[in-house]
Design an enzyme around this catalytic site. Sequence first.
Site, PDB file in Angstrom:
ATOM      1  N   GLY A   1      17.672  19.874  61.735  1.00  0.00           N
ATOM      2  CA  GLY A   1      17.887  21.221  62.250  1.00  0.00           C
ATOM      3  C   GLY A   1      17.448  21.289  63.691  1.00  0.00           C
ATOM      4  O   GLY A   1      17.142  20.274  64.319  1.00  0.00           O
TER       5      GLY A   1
ATOM      6  N   ASP B   1      13.994  34.032  55.590  1.00  0.00           N
ATOM      7  CA  ASP B   1      15.201  33.230  55.814  1.00  0.00           C
ATOM      8  C   ASP B   1      15.823  32.809  54.482  1.00  0.00           C
ATOM      9  O   ASP B   1      16.160  31.643  54.285  1.00  0.00           O
ATOM     10  CB  ASP B   1      14.880  31.998  56.666  1.00  0.00           C
ATOM     11  CG  ASP B   1      16.123  31.429  57.349  1.00  0.00           C
ATOM     12  OD1 ASP B   1      17.134  32.163  57.457  1.00  0.00           O
ATOM     13  OD2 ASP B   1      16.083  30.250  57.772  1.00  0.00           O
TER      14      ASP B   1
END
Length: 209
Positions: free
Chosen positions: A32, A141
């Site tokens: 990521g 999230d």
Amino acid sequence: MTTDRLSASDSHTPPGRVLASRFELREQIGSGGASSVWRAFDRKTQREVAVKQLHHHDAQTLLRFVREQGLRLRHPHIVAPSGWAADDDIVVLSMDLVRGGSVETLVRDHGQLPDSFVAVLLQQLLLALVAIHDHGVVHRDIKPANLLLEATGDGRPHLRVADFGIAVVRDEPRLTETRMSIGTPGYLAPEAAPVSYTHLRAHETRGNL
């Protein structure tokens, strides 16, 4: 924890390196913006784990790491950090290795899921969120990519909530300004989404009616 599979060449850390005389990196399984994820062997516990390696070491990122690795949430539907290590300029944290992929990849590969299957996943997600909130933590999230699945074959699905990288603990200082929108666009609550994004989604919805 698991993510989409990537080649080991996508990381600056070579496979086979042992971090802090403990974590033997075997294969990069995800990446990521702020970190990469490896399948690794934990020499201390003698089992395979997932290891999250930070890409950047600025003060705010390290503070988030310290906060994330301090979350010791033990629940069958949660994947939380279980240990950490530092080796020269590399900082990592370890967690359970979940081998069944994510809800995101499941939907991408198979399309719409059966209602009965979704009902089981939602029930398990809610159980996880209750436990998370009971510990005074807000994940911030929740999205299909962070909903991992154990490899159960033809058995009952087993969901686990992962990635507490931007989680906050109630009554602790925030690491971001309160007016900033934190999370993934498309999965934010309407009241938390940026005004421009909210207006765009409202316009798209009206156009589809």
